[in-house]
Design an enzyme around this catalytic site. Structure first.
Site, PDB file in Angstrom:
ATOM      1  CB  CYS A 152       5.178  46.902  35.601  1.00  0.00           C
ATOM      2  SG  CYS A 152       5.408  45.218  36.168  1.00  0.00           S
ATOM      3  CB  VAL A 156       6.261  50.564  40.175  1.00  0.00           C
ATOM      4  CG1 VAL A 156       5.898  50.836  41.634  1.00  0.00           C
ATOM      5  CG2 VAL A 156       5.086  49.902  39.465  1.00  0.00           C
TER       6      VAL A 156
END
Lengths: 518, 485
Positions: A152, A156
């Site tokens: 992630c 991001v």
């Protein structure tokens, strides 16, 4: 002193000894816990309908969810290809977790590297980590292919993995022609089955569609072979063996796309094999030309199925069928697609399974089960329970959605034993705890984490869902095919008999029912 | 181990050169600084440490979140620890560390539960602060007996600019001062678990010590013998088999950090007379802070194996009066026969057996004495996330020419073991099956391989039994098919 060299006692018995019991009782003085009656009243309250209502009203907090994150599925997929190193772009701690998680389930090594991004990469992007990481991984572990996915963190900050791989090649980290399929696998979308889907499609897209615009896309020349895609499966070691045997009996050439059963089943003979088995590049390429693809777990492969269909193949999607009817359908699809008859051997095995079910069905008839796990697997197990005359009363899937619920409801409607059964999409094991108190069942089917529910609600647990950490070697046996259903049947029966024996053991009170013949 | 020290050093040097050849040149130079042979008399082990791992090499390290949630905060039993961000981190670390505790899980204790905000795309895009606010309300409603909430940040939190500190302050105020602790332990911070320990320690300082009314537990009455156990996570019950010895020597353990610990115990620790510190790496920060701010001295101890336990009991007792010193001697004497019996039983089977270790925290040095009590020899050791002060401390334990490997990679470790051929490897779950496939006996030295406790006198008996069963198992005689010999 209770310890002795002759009979060493460990955590199980040591702390029950009086000196420890006294010590633990005295420790409470420093804990400033709530009063015992207060604790007791809350224990009782959590068993009530009122608590259940409040529990089901929560919409932000997840407690004991039954799903993992996308990259776990991507690492699973990378492990299913020959001499392929899984490379996860992002923070390194994630990779330590995936490796531990798989190793605790399979009791096998799980190789995977990270690009070890830290604060500077968060600011400037992870390009350098990719460039160095690919070079290091290639030099040290000599793979034939590196399958890249993302954590992630990388998602991001928006790292462009495709461009990074190309730059790495320009900088000489790895040869220009070296295969590096990739997939974006953000942990904040879907679950591990979404990651499986994305990563698998990443591999197919790489080989079929021109290796990220560096070569010409392949042209499909249809042949008679059949592709098989299993989906994320904790029993893959047993199941892949069974699937290959079934296709062999048919005499059908099968391309199994993604088979990690080799990597997670290597011998102890003095040698560590970092790479074992798995789908070869040649098989991936050959798969484009197959007549059709059987996707065993629909919700695991939504994008992949669409991708394959767009390449001109018929795609048959199933929902992890378990049991007679489900396996019948699977075999009839192979037969329909290939024009070959169902092998006599399999027909015999079908009869053996029905025979075993007939022998034992009385014990499972009308028993109520709570199940949780991945959406397809729930459809498969629930289908088998209905065949046995058992009731899949609560079927819960944290990573199941609306479409899954509709399918579950259709399945319930197909059998009188489905009346009153309910599907719970997007719910977690704390929801299930409430259900087990307010609407109790006889047995539960789940993973290792279900043991906490077994402790709290005394519902016996049958471990048939990934991950299973606290029992060994279940993954070596199939759950698919007639043979797999036989194994599932035995698991259900074993738990039933254990529970019945356990409940009839009290001397001079209940042991009249402690029968030797059941 | 028949070779001379000089020969072993030469062998180590050749071995290190060999593994470095596998790396691209620039990277070989960087890795070279982490590998070496211990030179007796030197103040450290001659390796660099606490430096970023190379990308793509299969480091065994974890992240700051693992250090904070997994190690320091997770075991505090009466608080709810939210894994704040996507679902995975909390899932993979759920109940995996064997931090034993007594309590009614889900009611007044929460250690083996996975609370997560399960971030979705919209939370990344719009921020997760509102969701966190709501989550705290939901926790208060459904788990009303929780004594506090910690927010363990996963990677996205720091990247999307969430203000978890503001949410924590707001909610704590709304909930009449309920303990709510934000921890900035995003996984990308630092180079390993280690920064997570530090951040977690700082969060205790800033959000527990500095915000707790000193009279919160007014019924607490101090005694001159109050100590706190710091840095014992009660893995398999380690803190319990340690606590019992401290109590037997007349001390009063007022707090356990953090295995089987409660927030009240943490809050009352500034009232201790002495902090006894087991895992220096993960909790030296807060020990130093308590020394500076509250004037509490701290002492490191080692409860692995009778030699080190004896030394440690005396060291701890030296901070107290004659009564305690005398009682410490009584404790040592009381367990002597047990220890002798354990050594008599297992040492003949283990004498001279060699061990290679690769672990975290304190164990790469602390367990060496326990092996030596059994006649075993540690020939290689290294830290996942040690700092130079760990390697300095290690010099007191290891022998000349011990092979040292910091932040070892999968490749290096496999090659070292293949060449050194130790009788036992002690490391983690990711390494276990690699070495067992190679036919090398193995024990997990993070989780005690689901056994334990290993701390204290009671624990040493279990340690000895386990090492013996690993090495002496008949399985290792079966790895080669007879027709292949």
């Amino acid at each position: 002193m209770s310890q002795s060299a002759d009979k060493v006692i460990d955590h199980e018995m040591l702390f029950r000894e009086p000196e420890y019991q006294t010590m633990l009782a005295n420790k409470k003085e420093f804990e400033f816990n709530h009063a015992d009656d207060k604790i007791k009243s809350i224990v009782e309250w959590t068993k009530t309908e009122d608590y259940k209502q409040k529990n089901f009203a929560r919409d932000s907090l997840a407690v004991n969810p039954a799903k993992a994150c996308q990259p776990l599925g991507a690492v699973y997929v990378a492990n299913g290809f020959a001499k392929t190193l899984s490379f996860v772009h992002g923070s390194q701690g994630c990779v330590a977790y995936y490796r531990s998680h798989f190793s605790r389930h399979f009791k096998e090594p799980t190789s995977c590297v990270s690009s070890s991004m830290t604060e500077d990469a968060a600011v400037f992007g992870g390009l350098n980590n990719m460039v160095d990481g690919l070079a290091n991984a290639y030099s040290l572990y000599k793979p034939d292919m590196i399958a890249v996915s993302t954590t992630c963190m990388a998602e991001v900050i928006g790292d462009d993995v495709d461009a990074f791989i190309k730059t790495s090649k320009q900088k000489g980290s790895i040869p220009e022609e070296f295969d590096v399929p990739f997939a974006h696998t953000p942990a904040f979308v879907g679950s591990h089955i979404t990651g499986y889907d994305n990563a698998l499609m990443g591999v197919l897209r790489h080989f079929w569609d021109g290796k990220a615009k560096t070569t010409e896309p392949l042209v499909r020349v249809p042949d008679e072979s059949i592709n098989f895609i299993g989906g994320f499966d904790g029993f893959v070691v047993g199941n892949m063996k069974e699937i290959r045997r079934i296709f062999d009996l048919f005499g059908v050439k099968v391309n199994i796309i993604c088979d990690p059963s080799g990597n997670w089943n290597t011998p102890t003979d003095g040698e560590f094999r970092m790479y074992a088995g798995g789908t070869t590049k040649e098989e991936v390429i050959a798969a484009l030309h197959a007549k059709a693809t059987i996707v065993f777990q629909e919700f695991c492969c939504e994008k992949t199925s669409k991708f394959i269909a767009e390449h001109g193949q018929e795609v048959v999607v199933l929902n992890a069928p378990v049991g007679v009817t489900g396996t019948d359908k699977f075999l009839m699809e192979i037969s329909r697609l290939t024009g070959k008859p169902i092998p006599a051997q399999l027909e015999k095995e079908r009869g053996e399974l029905v025979d075993a079910m007939a022998d034992s069905q009385a014990h499972l008839h009308g028993k109520r089960y709570a199940l949780y796990g991945d959406p397809d697997q729930m459809l498969g197990y629930a289908g088998f329970l209905l065949e046995l005359g058992a009731e899949p009363s609560h079927v819960l899937s944290t990573n199941g959605g609306k479409e899954w619920e509709v399918k579950m409801n259709a399945l319930f409607s197909s059998s009188p034993y489905g009346a009153g059964c309910k599907a719970y999409p997007k719910r977690d094991l704390w929801h299930l705890r409430s259900l087990l108190f307010t609407e109790p069942v006889d047995f539960m089917i789940g993973n290792t984490y279900g043991k906490f529910l077994e402790r709290d609600t005394k519902t016996p647990l049958v471990r048939m869902v990934f991950p299973i950490f606290d029992r060994h070697h279940y993954h070596r046996y199939p759950t698919w095919g007639y043979d797999g259903a036989m194994r599932v049947l035995v698991m259900l029966l074993d738990e039933f008999f254990e529970a019945l024996d356990g409940n009839t053991m009290e001397i001079a009170k209940t042991d009249y029912s402690y029968d030797i013949i059941r | 181990m028949t070779a001379t020290v000089e020969e072993r050093k030469a062998t180590n040097k050749a071995l290190i050169e060999e593994v470095l050849k596998a790396y691209p040149e620039k990277m070989a130079k960087r890795r070279a600084k982490h590998l070496g042979s211990f030179e007796e008399g030197k103040p450290d082990c001659g390796v660099k440490s606490n430096i970023k791992s190379l990308p793509g090499v299969m480091t065994i390290r974890g992240c700051a979140y693992a250090g904070s949630k997994g190690v320091v905060w997770g075991p505090i039993k009466d608080m709810v620890h939210i894994s704040h961000g996507p679902v995975g981190c909390g899932q993979y670390s759920w109940a995996a560390r064997r931090n034993y505790y007594i309590g009614t899980t889900g009611i007044d204790t929460f250690v083996t539960m996975q609370f997560t905000s399960d971030f979705q795309e919209k939370d990344i895009v719009f921020g997760g602060d509102k969701k966190l606010d709501k989550i705290i309300d939901e926790i208060q409603e459904l788990f009303p007996l929780n004594k506090g909430i910690s927010i363990q940040s996963e990677c996205p939190i720091g990247l999307i600019g969430d203000d978890i500190e503001a949410v924590s302050k707001k909610k704590s105020k709304e909930l009449e001062g309920h303990t709510i602790v934000p921890v900035r332990c995003e996984g990308f911070r630092g180079v390993s678990q280690s920064l997570g320990h530090h951040l977690a320690n700082d969060a205790i300082r800033d959000w527990v010590f500095d915000r707790t009314d000193p009279n919160k537990h007014s019924e607490f009455v101090s005694t001159p013998y109050d100590v706190a156990i710091i840095g014992d996570y009660n893995i398999g019950g380690d803190a319990w088999s340690s606590r019992i010895l401290l109590e037997e020597m007349g001390l009063r353990v007022i707090s356990q950090w953090s295995g089987d610990g409660t927030i009240a115990e943490i809050e009352n620790t500034p009232k201790a007379k002495l902090n006894v510190l087991h895992c220096y790496r993960s909790m030296n920060y807060i020990s130093r802070h308590m020394e500076e701010k509250y004037g509490i001295p701290w002492v490191e101890y080692n409860f692995f194996g009778p030699t080190m336990i004896e030394k440690s009991l005396r060291e701890i007792a030296s901070h107290f009066d004659e009564t305690i010193k005398a009682k410490a001697e009584e404790v040592i004497a009381k367990y002597k026969p047990l220890m002798q019996a354990v050594v008599d039983k297992f040492k003949p089977r283990l004498e001279g057996k060699t061990v290679m270790l690769y672990i975290g925290g304190l164990r790469p040095r602390h367990v060496i004495g326990a092996y030596e009590d059994l006649g075993m020899v540690v020939v290689g050791t290294g830290y996942e996330f040690g700092h130079n002060d760990d390697y300095q401390r290690t010099t007191h334990y290891i022998k000349d020419a011990t092979l040292i490997y910091d932040d070892v990679t999968g490749y290096e470790f496999e090659h070292f073991v293949d060449k050194v051929k130790p009788d036992l490897v002690g490391s983690g779950i990711k390494e276990k099956y690699v070495f067992q496939k190679m036919g090398v006996p193995f024990r997990q030295m993070h989780s005690w391989d689901y056994s334990g406790p290993y701390h204290g006198y009671d624990g040493f008996a279990i340690f000895a039994r386990d090492m013996d069963m690993a090495i002496s198992s008949p399985i290792w005689g079966l790895t080669k098919a007879p027709w292949k010999s």
